[in-house]
Design a protein around this motif. Structure first.
Motif, PDB file in Angstrom:
ATOM      1  N   MET A   1       6.087   4.869 -10.042  1.00 17.62           N
ATOM      2  CA  MET A   1       6.067   3.352 -10.056  1.00 17.62           C
ATOM      3  C   MET A   1       7.080   2.619 -10.551  1.00 17.62           C
ATOM      4  O   MET A   1       7.730   1.956 -10.194  1.00 17.62           O
ATOM      5  N   ASP A   2       7.404   2.991 -11.906  1.00 16.01           N
ATOM      6  CA  ASP A   2       8.604   2.439 -12.863  1.00 16.01           C
ATOM      7  C   ASP A   2       9.898   2.734 -11.997  1.00 16.01           C
ATOM      8  O   ASP A   2      10.784   1.959 -12.056  1.00 16.01           O
ATOM      9  N   ARG A   3      10.146   3.928 -11.618  1.00 12.21           N
ATOM     10  CA  ARG A   3      11.375   4.390 -10.844  1.00 12.21           C
ATOM     11  C   ARG A   3      11.503   3.563  -9.782  1.00 12.21           C
ATOM     12  O   ARG A   3      12.857   2.976  -9.315  1.00 12.21           O
ATOM     13  N   LEU A   4      10.593   3.194  -8.925  1.00 13.04           N
ATOM     14  CA  LEU A   4      10.758   2.493  -7.585  1.00 13.04           C
ATOM     15  C   LEU A   4      10.447   0.885  -7.658  1.00 13.04           C
ATOM     16  O   LEU A   4      10.585   0.208  -6.784  1.00 13.04           O
ATOM     17  N   GLY A   5      10.021   0.593  -8.771  1.00 15.88           N
ATOM     18  CA  GLY A   5       9.767  -0.807  -9.033  1.00 15.88           C
ATOM     19  C   GLY A   5       8.281  -1.272  -8.148  1.00 15.88           C
ATOM     20  O   GLY A   5       8.207  -2.546  -7.694  1.00 15.88           O
ATOM     21  N   PHE A   6       7.207  -0.322  -7.871  1.00 19.32           N
ATOM     22  CA  PHE A   6       6.131  -0.740  -7.331  1.00 19.32           C
ATOM     23  C   PHE A   6       5.522  -2.045  -8.382  1.00 19.32           C
ATOM     24  O   PHE A   6       5.445  -1.898  -9.491  1.00 19.32           O
ATOM     25  N   ARG A   7       4.836  -2.653  -7.600  1.00 19.21           N
ATOM     26  CA  ARG A   7       4.078  -3.851  -8.175  1.00 19.21           C
ATOM     27  C   ARG A   7       2.796  -3.421  -8.718  1.00 19.21           C
ATOM     28  O   ARG A   7       2.148  -2.581  -8.169  1.00 19.21           O
ATOM     29  N   PRO A   8       2.255  -3.926 -10.025  1.00 18.63           N
ATOM     30  CA  PRO A   8       0.914  -3.328 -10.340  1.00 18.63           C
ATOM     31  C   PRO A   8      -0.126  -3.556  -9.603  1.00 18.63           C
ATOM     32  O   PRO A   8      -1.135  -2.804  -9.715  1.00 18.63           O
ATOM     33  N   ASP A   9      -0.113  -4.387  -8.538  1.00 16.56           N
ATOM     34  CA  ASP A   9      -1.497  -4.619  -7.650  1.00 16.56           C
ATOM     35  C   ASP A   9      -1.335  -3.817  -6.495  1.00 16.56           C
ATOM     36  O   ASP A   9      -1.976  -3.938  -5.652  1.00 16.56           O
ATOM     37  N   ALA A  10      -0.097  -2.981  -6.386  1.00 20.04           N
ATOM     38  CA  ALA A  10       0.080  -2.161  -5.117  1.00 20.04           C
ATOM     39  C   ALA A  10      -1.130  -1.231  -5.129  1.00 20.04           C
ATOM     40  O   ALA A  10      -1.653  -0.731  -6.087  1.00 20.04           O
ATOM     41  N   ALA A  11      -1.866  -1.012  -3.975  1.00 15.81           N
ATOM     42  CA  ALA A  11      -2.787  -0.060  -3.567  1.00 15.81           C
ATOM     43  C   ALA A  11      -2.274   1.336  -3.418  1.00 15.81           C
ATOM     44  O   ALA A  11      -1.453   1.575  -2.812  1.00 15.81           O
ATOM     45  N   ARG A  12      -2.799   2.047  -4.218  1.00 13.44           N
ATOM     46  CA  ARG A  12      -2.661   3.865  -4.024  1.00 13.44           C
ATOM     47  C   ARG A  12      -3.270   4.401  -3.540  1.00 13.44           C
ATOM     48  O   ARG A  12      -4.764   4.364  -3.613  1.00 13.44           O
TER      49      ARG A  12
ATOM     50  N   CYS B   1       0.782  -6.854   5.780  1.00 12.29           N
ATOM     51  CA  CYS B   1       1.191  -5.988   4.534  1.00 12.29           C
ATOM     52  C   CYS B   1       2.202  -4.720   5.079  1.00 12.29           C
ATOM     53  O   CYS B   1       2.272  -4.323   6.189  1.00 12.29           O
ATOM     54  N   THR B   2       2.946  -4.442   3.752  1.00 14.20           N
ATOM     55  CA  THR B   2       3.966  -3.314   4.048  1.00 14.20           C
ATOM     56  C   THR B   2       3.149  -2.054   3.540  1.00 14.20           C
ATOM     57  O   THR B   2       2.743  -1.948   2.333  1.00 14.20           O
ATOM     58  N   VAL B   3       3.116  -1.102   4.338  1.00 16.09           N
ATOM     59  CA  VAL B   3       2.540   0.418   3.982  1.00 16.09           C
ATOM     60  C   VAL B   3       3.719   1.455   3.727  1.00 16.09           C
ATOM     61  O   VAL B   3       4.591   1.683   4.839  1.00 16.09           O
ATOM     62  N   LEU B   4       3.943   1.927   2.635  1.00 12.63           N
ATOM     63  CA  LEU B   4       4.723   3.127   2.498  1.00 12.63           C
ATOM     64  C   LEU B   4       4.030   4.427   2.338  1.00 12.63           C
ATOM     65  O   LEU B   4       3.171   4.558   1.717  1.00 12.63           O
ATOM     66  N   PHE B   5       4.243   5.054   3.379  1.00 13.91           N
ATOM     67  CA  PHE B   5       3.747   6.628   3.556  1.00 13.91           C
ATOM     68  C   PHE B   5       4.857   7.573   2.892  1.00 13.91           C
ATOM     69  O   PHE B   5       6.033   7.777   3.404  1.00 13.91           O
TER      70      PHE B   5
ATOM     71  N   VAL C   1       1.007  -1.235   0.047  1.00 15.46           N
ATOM     72  CA  VAL C   1      -0.003  -0.114  -0.196  1.00 15.46           C
ATOM     73  C   VAL C   1       0.980   0.997   0.099  1.00 15.46           C
ATOM     74  O   VAL C   1       1.979   1.160   0.827  1.00 15.46           O
ATOM     75  N   ILE C   2       0.615   2.169  -0.819  1.00 14.08           N
ATOM     76  CA  ILE C   2       1.345   3.531  -0.757  1.00 14.08           C
ATOM     77  C   ILE C   2       0.272   4.584  -0.596  1.00 14.08           C
ATOM     78  O   ILE C   2      -0.702   4.851  -1.239  1.00 14.08           O
ATOM     79  N   VAL C   3       0.653   5.364   0.410  1.00 16.97           N
ATOM     80  CA  VAL C   3      -0.255   6.354   0.747  1.00 16.97           C
ATOM     81  C   VAL C   3       0.604   7.852   0.624  1.00 16.97           C
ATOM     82  O   VAL C   3       1.902   8.002   1.079  1.00 16.97           O
ATOM     83  N   THR C   4       0.164   8.652  -0.183  1.00 20.31           N
ATOM     84  CA  THR C   4       0.807   9.727  -0.474  1.00 20.31           C
ATOM     85  C   THR C   4       0.078  10.731  -0.265  1.00 20.31           C
ATOM     86  O   THR C   4      -1.185  11.035  -0.346  1.00 20.31           O
ATOM     87  N   VAL C   5       0.465  11.803   0.438  1.00 17.74           N
ATOM     88  CA  VAL C   5      -0.105  13.214   0.926  1.00 17.74           C
ATOM     89  C   VAL C   5       0.833  14.276   0.363  1.00 17.74           C
ATOM     90  O   VAL C   5       2.202  14.347   0.544  1.00 17.74           O
ATOM     91  N   SER C   6       0.169  15.228  -0.404  1.00 16.52           N
ATOM     92  CA  SER C   6       0.676  16.548  -1.038  1.00 16.52           C
ATOM     93  C   SER C   6      -0.594  17.309  -1.131  1.00 16.52           C
ATOM     94  O   SER C   6      -1.645  17.227  -1.856  1.00 16.52           O
TER      95      SER C   6
END
Length: 349
Positions: free
Chosen positions: A123-134, A162-166, A104-109
């Motif tokens: 996504m391509d730069r960091l290699g996130f999976r296609p099924d990662a929740a945004r 699950c691993t969450v990236l904020f 899961v990727i939580v983005t705040v801006s």
């Protein structure tokens, strides 16, 4: 008891252009003195803001020319994606993970508009999976570091394992305006910088701290205190009411209420980790929470070195606090548009 969420890693990222406060003050004088007759009366804010230097995605010369939405958006997309990548990569490296490990990727801006949002662009730069929740979030302003961390913790707790990236990225300098300057614009020019921060969270693990609880308080009839106005030239800052006196008067009752919901009081907190909105805000927080003058030392240092970067700033403070050794219990807190106070209660691992 809810499952604790481990704060596994934390990283910050700053853009390349250094803005010493003396140079910003001189640039502001050149830009504003003929457009804003009261500039010299307000100029001391550059000296009293408690800032030595800040960082920006654009060099200082960029701000001398009129800029509209297309140019500001182009600068936001380029600078924000770069900072997103730097902060996210730093946090993932510290955690011993790669982008492919993120669920899961939580983005705040809140300082620019990106559709597709920043995590999609990275996504391509960091290699996130296609099924990662945004989970992109807009509109939290200065409270976004605390509220975003709280949201990420809730998502991690909801799905153990699950691993969450904020990641939070704010490019406040892109809102510097010279077309119709106001008092709020002068204050913003004296305070704001750019930056990013990222955290990795996972339920049931220790990390360097555990998220024990989260809480928010939004005061009624306070929409005018802080926010953005949308103009033809871009976003414009709103400071319709003075924030320091409001915080001094109203934060303590709200903090008591938020902590009591977790069975705690202010006396049970070993360290408040606060968003340093400005020097007067820091002093108001110390007064309201009865911390003693000078207690928020990391906050002053971050403000001096980076200015107010909006949402990421409180995570810069947390990074300094953890490097000097987190006490048994900390409360991370930030104020933002709404007008809202957000808290995250942390226990040292």
């Amino acid at each position: 008891m809810p499952t604790p969420v481990g704060l596994i890693a934390l990283a910050t990222a700053s853009p390349p252009h250094e803005l010493p406060q003396a140079e910003v003050a001189q640039a502001a004088r050149e830009i504003f003195r003929d457009r804003f007759p009261q500039f010299e009366r307000m100029a001391p804010v550059f000296d009293t803001a408690g800032i030595r230097t800040r960082q920006s995605v654009m060099p200082i010369e960029w701000f001398f020319e009129p800029r509209g939405w297309p140019e500001r958006t182009q600068a936001y997309l380029a600078g924000a994606v770069d900072l997103f990548e730097q902060a996210a990569r730093g946090a993932l490296d510290e955690a011993g993970l790669t982008g492919a490990d993120v669920d899961v990727i939580v983005t705040v801006s809140s300082t620019g508009i990106a559709t597709p949002s920043l995590e999609a662009r990275a996504m391509d730069r960091l290699g996130f999976r296609p099924d990662a929740a945004r989970v992109p979030v807009f509109g939290l302003g200065c409270a976004g570091g605390a509220t975003g961390l709280a949201l990420a913790a809730r998502l991690a707790r909801a799905e153990p394992g699950c691993t969450v990236l904020f990641v939070t990225v704010e490019l406040c300098t892109l809102a510097f305006r010279m077309d119709q300057p106001s008092k709020a614009d002068i204050v913003a020019t004296a305070l704001f910088g750019d930056g990013a921060a990222a955290c990795v969270l996972r339920a049931g693990e220790d990390g360097f701290a555990r998220v024990q609880g989260v809480a928010e308080h939004t005061w009624p009839d306070t929409l005018d205190i802080m926010g953005w106005r949308v103009d033809p030239q871009g976003l414009g800052v709103i400071f319709a009411r003075a924030i320091p006196p409001f915080a001094r008067e109203h934060l303590r009752p709200a903090m008591d209420e938020m902590l009591s919901s977790k069975g705690l009081g202010v006396a049970d907190v070993d360290r408040f980790v606060c968003h340093p909105g400005g020097m007067k805000v820091i002093e108001a927080l110390e007064g309201s929470l009865e911390l003693g003058q000078g207690a928020l030392d990391h906050e002053r240092q971050v403000l001096a070195d980076h200015g107010n970067m909006s949402a990421p700033t409180v995570l810069y403070v947390l990074d300094r606090a953890r490097r000097s050794g987190l006490p048994r219990r900390s409360v991370l807190t930030a104020l933002g548009p709404g007008f809202t106070a957000s808290t995250v209660t942390l226990s040292a691992a």
